[in-house]
Design a protein around this motif. Sequence first.
Motif, PDB file in Angstrom:
ATOM      1  N   THR C  43       0.828  -1.220   0.000  1.00 27.10           N
ATOM      2  CA  THR C  43       0.000   0.000   0.000  1.00 27.10           C
ATOM      3  C   THR C  43       0.854   1.258   0.000  1.00 27.10           C
ATOM      4  O   THR C  43       0.337   2.367   0.071  1.00 27.10           O
ATOM      5  N   THR C  46       0.541   4.444  -2.473  1.00 25.56           N
ATOM      6  CA  THR C  46      -0.760   4.417  -3.134  1.00 25.56           C
ATOM      7  C   THR C  46      -1.930   4.649  -2.174  1.00 25.56           C
ATOM      8  O   THR C  46      -2.591   5.694  -2.242  1.00 25.56           O
ATOM      9  N   PHE C  47      -2.179   3.719  -1.282  1.00 28.61           N
ATOM     10  CA  PHE C  47      -3.372   3.796  -0.416  1.00 28.61           C
ATOM     11  C   PHE C  47      -3.365   5.082   0.430  1.00 28.61           C
ATOM     12  O   PHE C  47      -2.362   5.435   1.035  1.00 28.61           O
ATOM     13  N   ASP C  53      -9.877   5.918  -2.722  1.00 26.58           N
ATOM     14  CA  ASP C  53     -10.279   4.768  -1.912  1.00 26.58           C
ATOM     15  C   ASP C  53     -11.036   3.760  -2.770  1.00 26.58           C
ATOM     16  O   ASP C  53     -10.995   2.554  -2.529  1.00 26.58           O
ATOM     17  N   ALA C  56      -8.466   1.747  -4.510  1.00 22.65           N
ATOM     18  CA  ALA C  56      -7.853   0.858  -3.527  1.00 22.65           C
ATOM     19  C   ALA C  56      -8.729  -0.366  -3.320  1.00 22.65           C
ATOM     20  O   ALA C  56      -8.249  -1.506  -3.271  1.00 22.65           O
ATOM     21  N   GLU C  57     -10.026  -0.133  -3.229  1.00 20.23           N
ATOM     22  CA  GLU C  57     -10.954  -1.249  -3.028  1.00 20.23           C
ATOM     23  C   GLU C  57     -10.948  -2.183  -4.241  1.00 20.23           C
ATOM     24  O   GLU C  57     -10.940  -3.402  -4.092  1.00 20.23           O
ATOM     25  N   MET C  60      -7.776  -4.288  -4.113  1.00 14.24           N
ATOM     26  CA  MET C  60      -7.831  -5.335  -3.105  1.00 14.24           C
ATOM     27  C   MET C  60      -8.765  -6.458  -3.522  1.00 14.24           C
ATOM     28  O   MET C  60      -8.489  -7.645  -3.301  1.00 14.24           O
ATOM     29  N   THR C  73       1.066  -2.962   4.910  1.00 15.90           N
ATOM     30  CA  THR C  73       0.979  -1.519   5.097  1.00 15.90           C
ATOM     31  C   THR C  73       1.969  -1.107   6.189  1.00 15.90           C
ATOM     32  O   THR C  73       2.853  -1.889   6.571  1.00 15.90           O
ATOM     33  N   ALA C  82      -3.101   5.133   4.951  1.00 20.76           N
ATOM     34  CA  ALA C  82      -3.056   3.845   4.234  1.00 20.76           C
ATOM     35  C   ALA C  82      -3.728   2.769   5.089  1.00 20.76           C
ATOM     36  O   ALA C  82      -4.516   1.958   4.588  1.00 20.76           O
ATOM     37  N   THR C  85      -7.585   3.335   5.123  1.00 18.33           N
ATOM     38  CA  THR C  85      -8.195   2.874   3.876  1.00 18.33           C
ATOM     39  C   THR C  85      -8.256   1.346   3.837  1.00 18.33           C
ATOM     40  O   THR C  85      -9.301   0.744   3.547  1.00 18.33           O
ATOM     41  N   LEU C  86      -7.138   0.723   4.152  1.00 11.36           N
ATOM     42  CA  LEU C  86      -7.085  -0.742   4.155  1.00 11.36           C
ATOM     43  C   LEU C  86      -8.121  -1.312   5.111  1.00 11.36           C
ATOM     44  O   LEU C  86      -8.871  -2.243   4.776  1.00 11.36           O
ATOM     45  N   SER C 312      -0.920   1.142  -8.996  1.00  9.41           N
ATOM     46  CA  SER C 312      -1.863   2.236  -8.804  1.00  9.41           C
ATOM     47  C   SER C 312      -3.108   2.093  -9.683  1.00  9.41           C
ATOM     48  O   SER C 312      -3.976   2.953  -9.649  1.00  9.41           O
TER      49      SER C 312
END
Lengths: 354, 354, 354, 354
Positions: C43, C46-47, C53, C56-57, C60, C73, C82, C85-86, C312
């Motif tokens: 992450t 980026t995250f 977000d 990011a989702e 994942m 992370t 990060a 968000t995770l 990304s």
Amino acid sequence: MPTRVCFVFLCLALSLTACVFILLFHRNLGKSGLRVSCLGLGTWVTFGSQISDEMAENLMTIAYENGVNLFDTAEVYASGRAEITLGNIIKKKGWRRSSFVITTKIYWGGQAETERGLSRKHIIEGLRGSLSRLQLDYVDIVFANRNDVNSPMEEIVRAMTFVINQGMAMYWGTSRWSAMEIMEAYSVARQFNLIPPVCEQAEYHYFQRDKVEVQLPELYHKIGVGAMTWSPLACGLITGKYSDGVPECSRAAMKGYQWLKERVNSEEGRRQLAKIKELHLLADRLACTAAQLAIAWCLRSEGVSSVLLGVSNTDQLLENLGALRILSQMTPQTVAEIDALLGNKPHSKKESRA
Amino acid sequence: MPTRVCFVFLCLALSLTACVFILLFHRNLGKSGLRVSCLGLGTWVTFGSQISDEMAENLMTIAYENGVNLFDTAEVYASGRAEITLGNIIKKKGWRRSSFVITTKIYWGGQAETERGLSRKHIIEGLRGSLSRLQLDYVDIVFANRNDVNSPMEEIVRAMTFVINQGMAMYWGTSRWSAMEIMEAYSVARQFNLIPPVCEQAEYHYFQRDKVEVQLPELYHKIGVGAMTWSPLACGLITGKYSDGVPECSRAAMKGYQWLKERVNSEEGRRQLAKIKELHLLADRLACTAAQLAIAWCLRSEGVSSVLLGVSNTDQLLENLGALRILSQMTPQTVAEIDALLGNKPHSKKESRA
Amino acid sequence: MPTRVCFVFLCLALSLTACVFILLFHRNLGKSGLRVSCLGLGTWVTFGSQISDEMAENLMTIAYENGVNLFDTAEVYASGRAEITLGNIIKKKGWRRSSFVITTKIYWGGQAETERGLSRKHIIEGLRGSLSRLQLDYVDIVFANRNDVNSPMEEIVRAMTFVINQGMAMYWGTSRWSAMEIMEAYSVARQFNLIPPVCEQAEYHYFQRDKVEVQLPELYHKIGVGAMTWSPLACGLITGKYSDGVPECSRAAMKGYQWLKERVNSEEGRRQLAKIKELHLLADRLACTAAQLAIAWCLRSEGVSSVLLGVSNTDQLLENLGALRILSQMTPQTVAEIDALLGNKPHSKKESRA
Amino acid sequence: MPTRVCFVFLCLALSLTACVFILLFHRNLGKSGLRVSCLGLGTWVTFGSQISDEMAENLMTIAYENGVNLFDTAEVYASGRAEITLGNIIKKKGWRRSSFVITTKIYWGGQAETERGLSRKHIIEGLRGSLSRLQLDYVDIVFANRNDVNSPMEEIVRAMTFVINQGMAMYWGTSRWSAMEIMEAYSVARQFNLIPPVCEQAEYHYFQRDKVEVQLPELYHKIGVGAMTWSPLACGLITGKYSDGVPECSRAAMKGYQWLKERVNSEEGRRQLAKIKELHLLADRLACTAAQLAIAWCLRSEGVSSVLLGVSNTDQLLENLGALRILSQMTPQTVAEIDALLGNKPHSKKESRA
């Protein structure tokens, strides 16, 4: 010499008293199983130097025949000659090796850089040198003659354990180490499953009390380390030898003992001499000599396993041994009286939680 | 040769200066209690091979009489003849065993499969062979001459502990091990309560700095391991011997030293020779030789306990010992000047948390 | 997008191949029992920062659905965002906690003096902060994000053991530690019966090989520590992004990445770009992209447990995951060809005793 | 009051200076990883007793905003009210828990027999009580407020390890223990694999030097224990408050402080007051106050991690914090001048082996 006659009489003739006497006379060294006579014979300044080998032999013979089983020396004493003299006498007398205790001390063994301190190399080589001079296979206790801040404690304790495991010594001890350093040695021994020290050699007399009366009892209770003390007469100060100044022939007038002369002549020294005069009066009252009183006073301290005597003739030795006669007179009252007189009783740790 | 005269004069005649000199001269080996002279005499290439036994004796005598107490050898040097020569000289001279330090190294002991490496078998048998050739009961330090990835670390550390507990060595060390391997040896020693190493032998000179200046200081602080360094003159490169090519009679022209010749003639080698010329000018300014400057520069590193000298004649030895004269001139300014000139100062770990 | 289609098809449809695929896909982390996918999703950069977000989702989700079970992370990434968000994505997706592995890293947690480094205080408080941001009861691995030379190793290992014993983490690892430091951590763990680390996070790509190929395999064999590597594409260098200079929109043009730009433009950087062009030709021959070749090349290293991807967008992710397709083409011949091309294959320790 | 203005200005306005300031300001506590401000705020006598809660809050706010991150209290201070006040302020201010360090001390917790000393029962129950009054989940350091000779060391160290493993404290320390007792705690910790102490709280000022300057540095080097010192102004003696006798409103006139009054009026006290007058002249020369000089003098000692300030108003606090301004003036020359003036510099151990 009524004192001597009286003393020998006491030991050999009165069996009941002798029995009590012997019970008092030997003590365990700290919490170890080793039984040492409560008076030991030191060789510092005397053997191989100040006195003849003949006198040394006389002193050892009298001591041994009066129950003293502890003889202390060091590699540095008279540059090794103290050990040589001691070894020759032991060999000549033919006493059973198991009937006495020999202790020596390692630190200053020679001029080379590697012949001093407490490196593994010097502990092992130094003790080998001592054993060679003593003509013995082992000593009973090997002492580190002072701490060496440049050698790691692990190395010291490993080397002491090595010489014990090699059979070169039965036990090891410390000499003039701080309580903290002794505790560190114990800590390292426990951490690495090595052999901890059993004894600390410390100066102890009327004017040097704190370590033996406060710190060592604490170590004794915590880790079993005993106290073997030296200089009970403060290098002769207590006998009144210097009461009227430093005589020509005394130790304080010797080369290298300038510090002693200065101490005698200092303000503090004069205050101490005044107290010594009062202690002489007390000794008269107890029908003993000032030296006997001083030695008995050392022995009354519960933490003391043995007091090392430094004598240069047989009269002194017999007089000093006579200190045992008055040990029973070291009652709480007498001890309190001496404390009041000295005015320097160290505070032990308060046990109260208030 | 005024330098040599001056040096001997300094050592033997001026007692006050000599005193300072001696204080500077000995250092503890890492955090151990062993005191070694900061310059030691190596026997690699020379003893039992390049030089006569008479010259070897002259070198050892001069070294010993000038305060050098450290003599290093290995079972592999001249196939054991270096140890034989060293042992014969020690026996002949009759110096007290406690006054000097002998180190040897085990790894290549013979042609048989079981006579190499760091198996328990070869460590014990190899060291026995070394002691026999040296005619000694023990060495002071036994080194593992390189790591043996085929022997488990536990076996190595147990065997080293065994030879120490047998009295065949006082300490053990590593030679040309990585920092990680040394840390692993320490780890195993702690885990199984064995004896950890005290010293790493490492190459160190102007052109090989990282290990001694960055990695070993970290190990010294963490686990007390000291550095004994070798090749201060980079096999002669630094003296300017090869500045105009490889002469016929030099080491780089010898059989088996092809690598050295190649190094001298490489692009990197030519860059180094240019720097060496500038270092010669600096040496002139400091009124010393290039070799003395190079050795003093090694000694200025705080992590270095001792620098091993490799010399083949007495002039070289006396010149090299003279490096001590200029140690006091290794000021931060001079060191910074050399760093700038070399342009290869390794980065130590940043301490900042930013 | 034929690559993605092909890949998904490969995974879901061809059961036999998928089986092989899955066998290849998961590896034990070092010698620990933890099974991680050989590709993980990082992450970093980026995250919470470079990407939305939503993206990011998506990343994942694709990763998880393609078998990636490792998400990495750190408390410092985007100042904690990060992790937030995770954590939000994990919560939203509702995946079983036992079906994936979350790792975070502690070192820089805030501005206060006590919020950085590896003190016991910061390891515990820092991890509590991470868990709070992640909305998790525990992470699977907590890493020390770098070593802290100002915190004693015993304190670090005790604190890591504490957070594991508290249930705040399953394992602990190191990130960017030297081999010696990792060995020291292991040593301390063994000495005090604490929990040793299982993994080191290290940079690994064509131009950074020594640690992962030489040092970590040694640690793996000795103490079981695995390697989780990052930057397989050398921050994009390898994809050819910078082959014609640094484009405006690339990472190397971003604020704070001046060092990357400098690296690209250095002499060394230009040499590397030349090699990258040849690697592109090789990738063409193997019918894969340069990134896929680079990632597969990382995975072919036996010491590598997992390679962390930094992407990304979803195309990049799917392309990177496709590296698995060509893992079987990483034959000794191909690997040797790449080694020849790169010319930087590190020497591993010679095992010979010659 | 230009000093105060200048100081605040220095901290808040000049960013460059502030940066240097912050670098100087934080130190590791002993060898632990915990970073504490070199000045801490104590609550003895003041919080919950001598000063209002409003004043306490003002003091904490000023301290925290000036970079002080260390706040010290004890269960016995004002019978627990110091902890209550401290806890209320922390809660009200809402500072991040990770941004400051709270230390408390256990020994006297109540009237019942089981509420005093260092039994496992009282260490655990006492600390629970402190945490409850402080409204915290944990303190950073829990101190044993004195040693308890009636509790075995093993019980004490086990209980301290227990509260740390329970998460009730991050570290533990000792307060007013002897060097030997601290070494014993360390020994027990190593023997039974428990957690050793990180810090000793000790009195330290011009007239109480031995422990902090000689004994604690030795412990620091051996086992990493740091020193947190208190009473830098010797209960106000040093500020000159008592130079003309004990004023009615001063601490020395308070109930329970008879000892302080006696000390001021003793012969020794008068000698100290004479020295204090000279120190005031020196402070004038350095353009600081006598208190600032005394505090900076404490901080110049390398073994000191942090000096605890005891203040009852904001002027005092700001003046004391100003001590940092003159820390750079604690040159060897100035320190030597103060030593000569005080005439009580303790001897550290001689390192020579002669």
